[in-house]
Design an enzyme around this catalytic site. Structure first.
Site, PDB file in Angstrom:
ATOM      1  CE1 TYR A   1       4.280  -6.528   3.663  1.00  0.00           C
ATOM      2  CE2 TYR A   1       3.553  -8.816   3.671  1.00  0.00           C
ATOM      3  CZ  TYR A   1       3.639  -7.579   3.045  1.00  0.00           C
ATOM      4  OH  TYR A   1       3.089  -7.408   1.800  1.00  0.00           O
TER       5      TYR A   1
ATOM      6  CG  ASP B   1      -1.999  -1.054   1.152  1.00  0.00           C
ATOM      7  OD1 ASP B   1      -2.345  -1.464   0.022  1.00  0.00           O
ATOM      8  OD2 ASP B   1      -2.498  -1.474   2.212  1.00  0.00           O
TER       9      ASP B   1
END
Length: 247
Positions: free
Chosen positions: A109, A51
């Protein structure tokens, strides 16, 4: 030939990885660089989307090219074309049917929380001024390993076929004056990591209890989970593939 390209980028200036109208994306910049270098239209497909404002220490993408070139030369020249916040680390041939997204075995992540006010990290880590109960946050992170359906952490109105994810690792690690979440799974839903971190912070500050996490997951309701933490603390750090994908 089909190639995999390994890229890292600071996502601050970009509206995510994926191309979109009227906004600059990492994918667009990389494609433009390859087109300029190879003299042909290149379509680059990434292992996933990040994003707006999210960073990547390792993003893998694939593209097809009819040009003949030395991979190391392309890496060197492409880095000269690209802006300072995007770097290419490697380029290599893969099987003709290799797919950067669908062949990925796992993704990892990192989310960085700064526990002290730091003028040198505020752009790269999320500053929390309240004390956090790290032990409770670690206990909560292990709860996730026992579940598969994470609809409660998914961005609302997302067009996905399944909310099932296999989380392989989820740990909070204290690194000097920062608290890091390292989370690894076979796939992630949109906004999933940021929603998990926001929920864990609520547990760490006492707004939620570990027992609340079971009810949140069972609800499958995004509004029951915690807030979505800012994008600038999130990094895609590693993508794993089968060893036989390279030629």
């Amino acid at each position: 030939m089909r190639y995999f390209i390994e890229i890292s980028y600071n996502g601050t200036a970009y509206h995510g990885w994926q191309k979109q109208p009227n906004a600059t994306s990492v994918q667009e910049v990389v494609e433009d660089g390859l087109k300029r270098l190879l003299g042909e239209a290149i379509s680059v497909l990434g292992a996933g989307r990040t994003d707006t404002g999210v960073h990547a220490k390792q993003m893998i993408a694939h593209f097809d090219s009819d040009s003949s070139f030395v991979e190391t030369d392309v890496v060197y020249k492409l880095n000269a074309f690209l802006p300072e916040d995007i770097a290419v680390h490697s380029l290599y041939k893969v099987r003709p049917d290799a797919h950067a997204r669908f062949d990925a075995l796992s993704r990892t992540y990192l989310y960085r929380i700064s526990l002290t006010k730091n003028p040198f990290s505020f752009q790269n880590a999320y500053f929390i001024k309240y004390p956090l109960n790290i032990a409770k946050m670690q206990q909560a992170s292990q709860v996730l390993l026992g579940y598969k359906d994470f609809q409660c952490f998914s961005k609302s109105n997302t067009d996905v076929k399944t909310y099932y994810c296999n989380i392989l690792k989820c740990d909070w690690i204290l690194v000097k004056d920062e608290l890091h979440l390292v989370i690894k799974a076979d796939r992630f839903l949109r906004n999933m990591v940021r929603a998990i971190v926001g929920t864990m912070i609520n547990i760490g500050t006492g707004k939620l209890d570990n027992d609340d996490l079971y009810a949140i997951i069972a609800s499958k309701n995004r509004s029951k989970a915690g807030y979505s933490v800012p994008a600038h603390g999130l990094y895609l750090t590693e993508i794993e593939y089968p060893e036989n994908i390279k030629l």
